[in-house]
Design a protein around this motif. Sequence first.
Motif, mmCIF file in Angstrom:
data_model
loop_
_atom_site.group_PDB
_atom_site.id
_atom_site.type_symbol
_atom_site.label_atom_id
_atom_site.label_comp_id
_atom_site.label_asym_id
_atom_site.label_seq_id
_atom_site.Cartn_x
_atom_site.Cartn_y
_atom_site.Cartn_z
ATOM 1 N N ALA A 142 1.441 -6.298 -2.227
ATOM 2 C CA ALA A 142 1.379 -7.881 -1.759
ATOM 3 C C ALA A 142 1.998 -7.702 -0.405
ATOM 4 C CB ALA A 142 2.662 -8.223 -2.686
ATOM 5 N N ASP A 143 2.774 -6.938 0.187
ATOM 6 C CA ASP A 143 3.135 -7.210 1.400
ATOM 7 C C ASP A 143 2.220 -6.494 2.630
ATOM 8 O OD1 ASP A 143 5.583 -8.222 0.788
ATOM 9 O OD2 ASP A 143 6.541 -6.033 0.008
ATOM 10 N N GLY A 144 1.337 -5.709 2.301
ATOM 11 C CA GLY A 144 0.155 -5.058 3.068
ATOM 12 C C GLY A 144 -0.207 -3.880 2.550
ATOM 13 N N THR A 145 -0.697 -2.919 3.295
ATOM 14 C CA THR A 145 -1.552 -1.981 2.916
ATOM 15 C C THR A 145 -0.525 -0.729 3.186
ATOM 16 O OG1 THR A 145 -3.696 -2.742 3.399
ATOM 17 C CG2 THR A 145 -3.460 -0.083 3.254
ATOM 18 N N ARG A 146 0.016 -0.079 2.082
ATOM 19 C CA ARG A 146 0.667 1.256 2.349
ATOM 20 C C ARG A 146 -0.172 2.369 2.325
ATOM 21 N NH1 ARG A 146 5.972 2.101 0.346
ATOM 22 N NH2 ARG A 146 6.639 4.274 0.114
ATOM 23 N N VAL A 147 0.016 3.143 3.532
ATOM 24 C CA VAL A 147 -0.828 4.225 3.684
ATOM 25 C C VAL A 147 -0.034 5.468 4.069
ATOM 26 C CG1 VAL A 147 -1.237 3.593 6.175
ATOM 27 C CG2 VAL A 147 -2.969 5.128 4.998
ATOM 28 N N SER A 148 -0.325 6.582 3.903
ATOM 29 C CA SER A 148 -0.057 8.003 4.467
ATOM 30 C C SER A 148 -1.026 8.872 4.806
ATOM 31 C CB SER A 148 1.215 8.441 3.295
ATOM 32 O OG SER A 148 0.662 8.902 2.387
ATOM 33 N N GLY A 149 -0.717 9.817 5.726
ATOM 34 C CA GLY A 149 -1.322 10.908 5.929
ATOM 35 C C GLY A 149 -1.145 11.406 7.274
#
Length: 495
Positions: A473-480
Motif C-alpha cells: 500500500a505504501d509503495g514497491t518493496r524491492v531488494s537485490g
Amino acid sequence: MTNAPDFSLDAELEETADWEDDSPFESGYADEPDPEETATLTTGAQDLAERHALRRVAGLSTELEDITEVEYRQLRLERVVLVGVWTEGTVEDADNSLAELALLAETAGSQVLEALYQRRSKPDPATYIGRGKVDAMREIVQATGADTVICDGELAPSQLRNLEDRLKVKVVDRTALILDIFAQHAKSREGQAQVELAQLSYMKQRLRGWGGNLSRQAGGRVGADGGGIGGRGPGETKIETDRRRINTKIAKLRRELKEMKGTRDTKRAERRRHQIPSVSIAGYTNAGKSSLLNRLTDAGVLVEDSLFATLDPTTRRTTTADGRVYTMSDTVGFVRHLPHQLVEAFRSTLEEVADSDLVLHVVDGSHPDPEGQLAAVREVFAEIGATGVPELVVINKADLADPMVLARLQAREPHSVVVSAKTGEGVAQALAAVEAELPRPDVEFEALLPYARGDLIDRLHRHGEIDALEHTADGTRVSGRANADLAGELSAYAL
C-alpha cells in the motif's frame, strides 16, 4: 626493361585523378542489384549482394609496360602461383600455411594454378626462395600463363624487386594480399581510412619504377611543372617527392582516424557511465563470429564463407534472461602473421576487445589446426593489451567438426562451450555461460520505492539484480543488488 609495375603516386595523391570514370575495365562490374529485390533483405544480405556484384574480367593481364599506381592497385589478381618457404614445424604446418594462402588468394578473386614450397633453414635474403627454385618458378609461370606470383611471407623491397626482375610477372607477398582483401571489403568511412593508412605505410618502403625514373632530379623549374612549394629546388628526386606525399597523406589519415576514435570513445564512455557490460566476439577469420552474433542477437549482419568478410565492427544491445542490458560486438578477424600495419591502423577498433568485460574467443572446430588458430589470436590479444580480459572459448561449427577434435579442444580449454551457429546447437548453453560471466552489481540494497519512482524500478530491471519485489500500500518493496551510482539514488528510500 622489365615488366615490373611503376609505383608512381602522381595520379593517386592528386585530387584531379578520376580513374573510375575513364576506366577501361568498367565492364568488369555487374549491374547493380534491383532496389525492389533488395528492399526485403536484411542489411547483411544486401551487403553480400553488393559484394558479389563485382565480377572479375576474364583474360585481364597485369603485364603492362607503364601504368600509374592507381591503375596498378585497381587491377585484380587473376591467375596466380603460390610459393612458400618452410623453415620450421611439421609438414602438416607447411601444408596448412599454404592452404590458408590459397584461401586468401581466392578471397581476393584469384584463380590458383600451382602451389609449392621449399624447405630451407631461412628465406634467401636476395630472392626469398633459392636461385634454382626461382628458375623452376619462372618455367611454371610460363607454362601455366600465370600473371602473378604470391609469396607466403613478407618480402623485403629488394626481394620483391629481384623476384619481379627474374620472373617477369608481378610478385605479391602475404601482407599485400591481405591488404588487398581489406581494401575490397572495407565499407565504412573509418574502415576505408584504416585500410588506406595500412596500405600507404606498407607502400612507402616499396616504391620503385622503371629504370631510374624515381631517381630523376626535379630541377629548379619544378614549380612550373606542378611541384609547388616544398617540391622546388634542385636535388629532390621523384622517389623523395613521392615519399613526402605519402607521409603527408598518412598524417592526414591519422588526424581523421583520431577524430573518429573520439566518437568511438564517447560512445564507450557513455556505456561505462551507465555501467552497461560489454562482450566482444573475437577470433580467427572465418571462424563464424558474425554468424554467432546473428544467432545470439538477431543482428542481421553480413555472413559470408570467406576470409575477412567482416571489417566494420557491429555492436548490438541485448538483454540477459533476467532483464539486464549488455552490448555484444563483432570484430575484425585475425590470421597468422597479421600484418603489423593492420594492427596499428585498426588499433582503435581492436580497443573494443581490450576494453570489454568478456571476450568470446570463437574458434573453428572443423579447421585442420584449431590450436594454431587459438595461439595466433592470443598473440594479437597480447599486442593490443587484451590478455587480462576474461575469455570464454566458443568452439564453433560443431556440425562439421570431428567429435574427437571437439573433445580434445574441450580438454585443452576447460572454460569453453561447443556450438553450431548454423544449426543453433549449444547456443543456449553459450548464452547461459555469457550471462554467468558478466560483471554483477556489487552493492546490496533494500528499499521501499514510491509508485511515482517507476523509473528506478525500470533501471533496476535493466542494470541491477532484483531478488524480491512486492507491491504494498505504501509503495514497491524491492531488494537485490545494484551498482554504486544506482544504489546511491536508492539510499533515500532504504529500509
